[in-house]
Write a protein that holds these residues in place. Sequence first.
Motif, PDB file in Angstrom:
ATOM      1  N   LEU A  60       9.446 -18.684 -31.231  1.00  0.00           N
ATOM      2  CA  LEU A  60       8.951 -17.716 -30.511  1.00  0.00           C
ATOM      3  C   LEU A  60       9.910 -16.930 -29.855  1.00  0.00           C
ATOM      4  N   GLY A  61      10.980 -17.444 -29.351  1.00  0.00           N
ATOM      5  CA  GLY A  61      11.805 -16.973 -28.426  1.00  0.00           C
ATOM      6  C   GLY A  61      12.583 -15.752 -29.154  1.00  0.00           C
ATOM      7  N   ILE A  62      12.715 -15.823 -30.451  1.00  0.00           N
ATOM      8  CA  ILE A  62      13.406 -14.577 -31.236  1.00  0.00           C
ATOM      9  C   ILE A  62      12.748 -13.548 -31.041  1.00  0.00           C
ATOM     10  N   TRP A  95      18.480 -16.212 -30.262  1.00  0.00           N
ATOM     11  CA  TRP A  95      17.914 -15.229 -29.367  1.00  0.00           C
ATOM     12  C   TRP A  95      18.635 -14.126 -28.856  1.00  0.00           C
ATOM     13  N   LEU A  96      19.685 -14.282 -28.732  1.00  0.00           N
ATOM     14  CA  LEU A  96      20.903 -13.125 -28.393  1.00  0.00           C
ATOM     15  C   LEU A  96      21.053 -12.187 -29.569  1.00  0.00           C
ATOM     16  N   ALA A  97      20.736 -12.783 -30.673  1.00  0.00           N
ATOM     17  CA  ALA A  97      21.172 -11.884 -32.026  1.00  0.00           C
ATOM     18  C   ALA A  97      20.062 -10.842 -31.932  1.00  0.00           C
ATOM     19  N   ALA A  98      18.728 -11.489 -31.813  1.00  0.00           N
ATOM     20  CA  ALA A  98      17.737 -10.593 -31.899  1.00  0.00           C
ATOM     21  C   ALA A  98      17.710  -9.419 -30.735  1.00  0.00           C
ATOM     22  N   ALA A 136      17.424 -10.836 -37.862  1.00  0.00           N
ATOM     23  CA  ALA A 136      18.784 -11.012 -37.405  1.00  0.00           C
ATOM     24  C   ALA A 136      18.864 -12.514 -36.720  1.00  0.00           C
ATOM     25  N   GLY A 137      17.960 -12.636 -35.678  1.00  0.00           N
ATOM     26  CA  GLY A 137      17.592 -13.971 -34.915  1.00  0.00           C
ATOM     27  C   GLY A 137      17.730 -14.997 -36.000  1.00  0.00           C
ATOM     28  N   LEU A 138      16.690 -14.861 -36.746  1.00  0.00           N
ATOM     29  CA  LEU A 138      16.246 -15.906 -37.771  1.00  0.00           C
ATOM     30  C   LEU A 138      17.524 -16.305 -38.777  1.00  0.00           C
TER      31      LEU A 138
END
Length: 301
Positions: A60-62, A95-98, A136-138
């Motif tokens: 969920l953080g994503i 998370w950073l990617a998202a 992206a995050g996934l």
Amino acid sequence: MFEIIRRESVYLWYYFSVQLEQLFPYWVLGMLLGSAVSVFLKDKIHNTFRAIGEKKIGILGIVAASVLGIASPLCMYGTIPIAASFSKGGIKDDWLAAFMMSSILLNPQLILYSAALGTTALVVRIVSCFVCGIAAGLLVRIFYRNKPFFNFEGFAEPRSRDVDPNILIRFLKNLGRNVKATGIYFLIGIVLSALFQRYVPSDMMTSIFGGNEAFGVLMAATVGVPLYACGGGTIPLLQGWLMDGMSMGSAAAFMITGPATKITNLGAVKIVLGMRCFLLYIGYVMLFSLATGLIVNGIIL
């Protein structure tokens, strides 16, 4: 000869003035909103992300990271040092990617600009950018769970330029920087749109960007790479193209590849990605934009 030049000047001024009248209020409001978020809400947004990072909410953080990336007013060169500080604070690469992906594609200022394109285009832009960040995050979470995706070595969080003790002066200084950074691109966009409307037949635009769905989306995704210099500057072009028959899916593809492959953004992303991950980023952007364009056309047409 003089009469031809005079007549063409009248036509071009007409197209220019019409678009300027339509879009100028959105540009002004975008400047005001962007500066307000930067001066009054930027730290709150980033502190919220840090606070979320301390919680065990997993995937969920994503989703939250993608939302906060859109809300962040920073350009990519400003986002990278902030992301570096997030990484040092323990926030994971997925998370950073998202956060970084959605931050590249959209910000509060650009949301307001895009309202000039109509409700449908605005919703398509917000939803597609939000989903692009999540996807992206996934992908990073799945394929880079046990190895680093980013390299933030050597980056430190930048000092804020909005430090004047007088809050009104702080806001006005930020607003002045925004106007200086985007004003010329906004005017260039209107000039280019006027030229397109005057000299490029609307049926040609329809055949390129609207007639053949797959081809139109591919062309829009490709054109977005060299033409995109500033979000505000592309709004006049998109407005004119949509009026001339560009499909909404083609517009969606353009709105993704444009900011994601803007030369300054590519330069910033390349700094924190090795060559392999950088090529993966390019491939992801192009594939996602094509898929989004085709899906949007399938839903709307």
